[in-house]
Write an enzyme that holds these catalytic residues in place. Structure first.
Site, PDB file in Angstrom:
ATOM      1  CG  ASP A  54      47.406  57.876  -0.697  1.00  0.00           C
ATOM      2  OD1 ASP A  54      48.468  58.004   0.011  1.00  0.00           O
ATOM      3  OD2 ASP A  54      47.102  58.868  -1.430  1.00  0.00           O
ATOM      4  CB  SER A  55      47.815  57.068   3.971  1.00  0.00           C
ATOM      5  OG  SER A  55      48.232  57.267   5.265  1.00  0.00           O
ATOM      6  CB  ALA A  56      44.816  59.781   6.381  1.00  0.00           C
ATOM      7  N   GLY A  68      42.279  57.079   2.114  1.00  0.00           N
ATOM      8  CA  GLY A  68      41.643  55.898   2.072  1.00  0.00           C
ATOM      9  C   GLY A  68      40.466  55.629   3.260  1.00  0.00           C
TER      10      GLY A  68
END
Length: 197
Positions: free
Chosen positions: A177-179, A181
């Site tokens: 998730d986020s970075a 991802g």
């Protein structure tokens, strides 16, 4: 009753005037607009702080309730894959002789706890979850986090590790998730790997 209403109205009006009023220099044109803007900004800031506290409280209660018994039996191990710290979540034993799914998980780069989520995924999906503790900015600059994730993924996909954790090599996924991802997409692209869950 009327006197009480009048007294309450006067008290609230005085309290509001006290909250809004701030002493300003005489040279300022339309001082009431500035005072109203200041009161609005202070109120918004107080509301935001209180909302943050409320959200932290709700999150804390959720974590406590989950730790209180919602994810029993998941074995958690802190080890290293190719020198990269990882946390391995193994579901409770069951289905002897059957291979399990595997999930390589890259958390976001900000502050947060993914322990509860990984425990639940491991338990509910009968999946071995590997959370990679890649090095973060500002201590490590690109491409260090990517190289950490790639090294851990290659180690995880080795036949020895897959056999150790009884993982079906055709049922391994990479997620984040986020970075994380972004790192998951980069790792999959580098490996030209077919992943299915």
């Amino acid at each position: 009753m009327r006197l009480l209403s009048l007294l309450l109205t006067v008290s609230l009006t005085l309290a509001l005037a006290y909250y809004i009023y701030i002493p300003l220099p005489d040279a300022i044109q339309q001082p009431w607009k500035l005072m109203m803007l200041n009161a609005y900004l202070r109120t918004s800031q107080s509301f935001t702080k209180n909302l943050d506290l409320f959200c932290y409280f709700v999150r804390f209660k959720t974590v406590i309730s989950i730790y209180a018994g919602a994810v029993p039996g998941v074995k958690v191990s802190d080890i290293t894959f190719a020198g990269i710290p990882v946390r391995v979540y193994e579901p409770p034993a069951g289905g002897e002789g059957h291979l399990r799914r595997g999930l390589m998980y890259f958390h976001g780069g900000g502050w947060g706890s993914y322990d509860i989520t990984n425990r639940m995924v491991s338990d509910e999906l009968n999946t071995v979850v590997v959370s990679v503790e890649y090095r973060l900015y500002p201590d490590a600059h690109f491409p260090v986090p990517y190289l950490d994730c790639l090294a851990a993924a290659k180690h995880f996909l080795s036949p020895e590790v897959l056999a150790k954790y009884s993982i079906d090599p055709d049922r391994v996924a990479v997620a984040g998730d986020s970075a994380g991802g972004n790192l998951a997409a980069a790792v999959i692209t580098q490996g030209n790997t077919k992943c299915s869950f």
